[in-house]
Design a protein around this motif. Structure first.
Motif: not given
Length: 229
Positions: A98-106, A162-164, A202-210
């Motif tokens: 999964l680390a080689d994915s083109d969509d890191p956040a997903a 910037g997804a986490v 998951c919402d907490g991991l995203r919170h405040g990310c720029a």
């Protein structure tokens, strides 16, 4: 727990261990099949009941005598270690893929969800992640370090886009995963409760990310955290 295996039913054990010039290859094949049956039964038993499952129960599920298990594994703990090692390698393979994915956040949130979902039905998952109740050889810590690097790379990639939030470390993430698995294992409020808790996390991991992360991320590009090897 370590019985004298000389008192066990001799039939399958004799066939498995007594050399024979005429039937040697077939006997070795029988031994491999018995070992595979033991591992399959142990995976099921440890996943459903944890380390407390009796060895006799594993033997019963495998359709072999306890002596057969001792011919392949010196103790129940050694058998458990083999199962834990396989679980760690499976998780590491998944994280690296999964680390080689083109969509890191997903990829990151997919790994998080799948790992917690699998852990909710496998009581040995926490032991694999945390290392408790395992008198491990060098192979288990090595596999655990490989898994941490894979998870770290997933986290780093996701922070880079910037997804986490960028103040989360690999240690933080491992603690969250372990805690969520424990919560699901002990949940008596139905499937919706753990799923809701996962959504909150998951919402907490995203919170405040720029859109852009800080210049010094909490993990290196190779997935290791500060001070980790």
């Amino acid at each position: 727990m370590n019985r004298d295996i000389s008192t066990q039913d001799p039939h399958s054990e004799e066939q498995e261990t007594e050399p024979s010039p005429r039937f040697g290859p077939a006997l070795r094949s029988d031994a491999r099949r018995n070992r595979a049956r033991v591992l399959a039964a142990a995976q099921e038993a440890f996943a459903s009941e944890g380390l407390g499952v009796p060895l006799d129960e594993i033997a019963r599920r495998a359709g072999v005598g306890s002596g057969t298990i001792y011919r392949h594994f010196t103790s129940k703990e050694a058998l458990f270690e083999t199962i834990v090692l396989g679980r760690l390698e499976q998780l590491a393979d998944q994280a690296e893929r999964l680390a080689d994915s083109d969509d890191p956040a997903a990829a990151f949130f997919q790994f998080l969800s799948l790992t917690i979902e699998e852990g909710s039905v496998r009581r040995d998952m926490v032991d694999a992640l945390a290392g408790e109740d395992v008198d491990a050889s060098a192979a288990v810590p090595r596999a655990r370090r490989r898994l941490r690097r894979g998870i770290g790379k997933l986290l780093f990639n996701t922070q880079q886009v910037g997804a986490v939030r960028d103040d989360i470390s690999v240690a933080d993430l491992m603690a969250l995963i372990t805690g969520l698995i424990l919560a699901r294992n002990r949940n008596d409020g139905g499937a919706a409760v753990p799923q809701r808790v996962l959504s909150v996390v998951c919402d907490g991991l995203r919170h405040g990310c720029a859109n852009n992360v800080t210049a010094v991320p909490p993990v290196r590009p190779d997935g290791t955290g500060r001070g980790e090897q």
